[in-house]
Structure formats: C-alpha cells, structure tokens
Design a protein around this motif. Structure first.
Motif, PDB file in Angstrom:
ATOM      1  N   ASP A 148      -5.511   4.026   0.399  1.00 15.89           N
ATOM      2  CA  ASP A 148      -5.634   2.834  -0.439  1.00 15.89           C
ATOM      3  C   ASP A 148      -5.537   1.554   0.380  1.00 15.89           C
ATOM      4  OD1 ASP A 148      -2.687   3.612  -0.396  1.00 15.89           O
ATOM      5  OD2 ASP A 148      -2.531   1.672  -1.349  1.00 15.89           O
ATOM      6  N   PHE A 152       0.850  -1.185   0.000  1.00 13.79           N
ATOM      7  CA  PHE A 152       0.000   0.000   0.000  1.00 13.79           C
ATOM      8  C   PHE A 152       0.884   1.233   0.000  1.00 13.79           C
ATOM      9  CE2 PHE A 152       1.061  -0.404   4.420  1.00 13.79           C
ATOM     10  CZ  PHE A 152       0.970   0.875   4.969  1.00 13.79           C
ATOM     11  N   ARG A 193      -8.350  -2.592   1.020  1.00 19.25           N
ATOM     12  CA  ARG A 193      -7.609  -3.855   0.996  1.00 19.25           C
ATOM     13  C   ARG A 193      -7.661  -4.533   2.367  1.00 19.25           C
ATOM     14  NH1 ARG A 193      -2.421  -1.398  -2.382  1.00 19.25           N
ATOM     15  NH2 ARG A 193      -3.700  -0.558  -4.076  1.00 19.25           N
TER      16      ARG A 193
END
Length: 237
Positions: free
Chosen positions: A209, A204, A213
C-alpha cells in the motif's frame, strides 16, 4: 528539473517482518538478554548500551547465525518497491539500528546491492560476538547505536545541497530522524509517534500500500523548486 532524492529505509520491522535482532537473541542468546531489554524499555539505558550487552550474550557459530538469517521473512512487496525506486532513479540506503551482518545477508538473498548503515557485528572467534558502533554520535538524543537523525540534518556552517531526504520506518530508532526528514512514511510505533507529536507523515501498513502513495508523493515533489521543497514539502507529504 528533477530534484535528487535520497531514500533511507529502516530494516527491522520495515523490510523484515519482525525485529531480526530479537529473533537472533531469542534463538542464540543467554536468557539474561531479556533483563537487559527490560532495562532499556524502562529508559534506564540507551539502545547502544542495550544492544552491546545483549550481543555479548550471543552464543552462535558464524555458519549457524548466517543460516538462521537466511530464513528471515521480509515484506513480500519490498522487491517490487525497490523496482519502483530503480525506475525513478532514487538512491536507496538501508538505515538500521540493528545488526549489519543480518541485514546484508537478507539483502544479498534478495539480490539487492545497496548501502547498509548499521551497527557492526564483529565475530570474536568460536561462538562469541561483539557489537561496534561506527555510526554512533556522542550527542545522540536517544543514545542510539546508529544516530539516524545525523543523516538528515545539515551540518552547521554548510548550506543545504538541494536534495530531498525521505524516511521509511516503523520504530523508536526512527523517531528523531522523522523530525529531520523532508518526508516521512511511517508504520507501527513511528506512525503512532508522528500522530502524537504532530509530525507530518504518510501512514502505511506494508510496501504494497506504500507504493502508490510514494509514487503520488514523487509526482508532487519532482516539479517543485528546491527552496519550495525545503520549506513546504512536509505538509504535502
């Protein structure tokens, strides 16, 4: 039944945008701290010895140090990530090989009351400081001030407790912990190290972001039985 998840998050360069120890040294230390840093980079001394020598070179009053720490920038998406962890009932611990006073100052400013396991910055009076290492281990492979891998390893003679221990980090102090963690979320030098050594991880660039995930990982981990988590989690993280 949901598995208990413990999440350890590195501070310097992960929560904070930059290495806060370097920022403090650049602002308040005798320039000789850079020679100590070079000795560490060459592998001549471990991080524990390096930081102890550098902190001894600090010249700052407590109010000045705290005031400077108050302006340290953090990843702007970190607060939202912490809210995500609260929603999922995940226990978060900040695991740092930096300075506890700095990390706690930043977290208080953000109004996060979470455990901080770090090196202890002790005021000696006037503008002098000393660094103590309450989480060091004599057998630490990297001679770190805070032996992070000890948070993930199961002590000899004790059974695993069924928890899932995950690591979010970015630097050299996270290398050995990444070998022990059930799941690794990595950026920067840690991501490079994981690629080079074959450690399964999720890469990452920031908490923005990372959040989707991480939630995807949670969806896959939570329904899995304890034995399967310990034996098969890494290739799915």
């Amino acid at each position: 039944m949901h598995q208990p998840i413990t999440l350890f998050i590195d501070f310097d360069g992960t929560i904070s945008r930059e290495d806060t120890t370097d920022l403090i040294l650049q602002r308040f230390a005798d320039p000789a701290w850079e020679a100590v840093e070079e000795a560490w980079a060459r592998g001549e001394i471990g991080s524990r010895d390096c930081m102890a020598r550098q902190v001894a070179l600090l010249r700052a009053l407590p109010a000045d140090l705290d005031g400077f720490a108050g302006g340290i920038e953090v990843d702007p998406d970190f607060p939202a990530f912490m809210a995500l962890c609260r929603r999922h009932g995940i226990a978060v611990t900040v695991l740092s090989d930096g300075l506890d006073r700095v990390a706690r100052s930043v977290l208080r400013r953000l109004e996060f009351d979470v455990p901080v396991l770090s090196n202890r910055l002790r005021w000696q009076g006037d503008d002098r400081w000393q660094l103590e290492f309450p989480h060091a281990r004599p057998d630490c492979a990297s001679a770190a001030g805070n032996c992070k891998c000890s948070r993930f390893s199961v002590p000899p003679g004790k059974a695993a407790d069924g928890r899932v221990a995950a690591l979010i980090g970015d630097g050299r102090s996270d290398f050995c912990a990444a070998e022990q963690a059930d799941a690794v979320f990595a950026k920067g030098k840690l991501a490079h190290h994981c690629r080079e050594t074959g450690i399964p991880h999720t890469a990452f660039s920031g908490f923005g972001d990372l959040a989707p995930r991480f939630e995807d990982w949670l969806d896959r981990v939570r329904p899995v039985a304890t034995g399967e988590v310990r034996n098969g989690l890494r290739h799915r993280a």
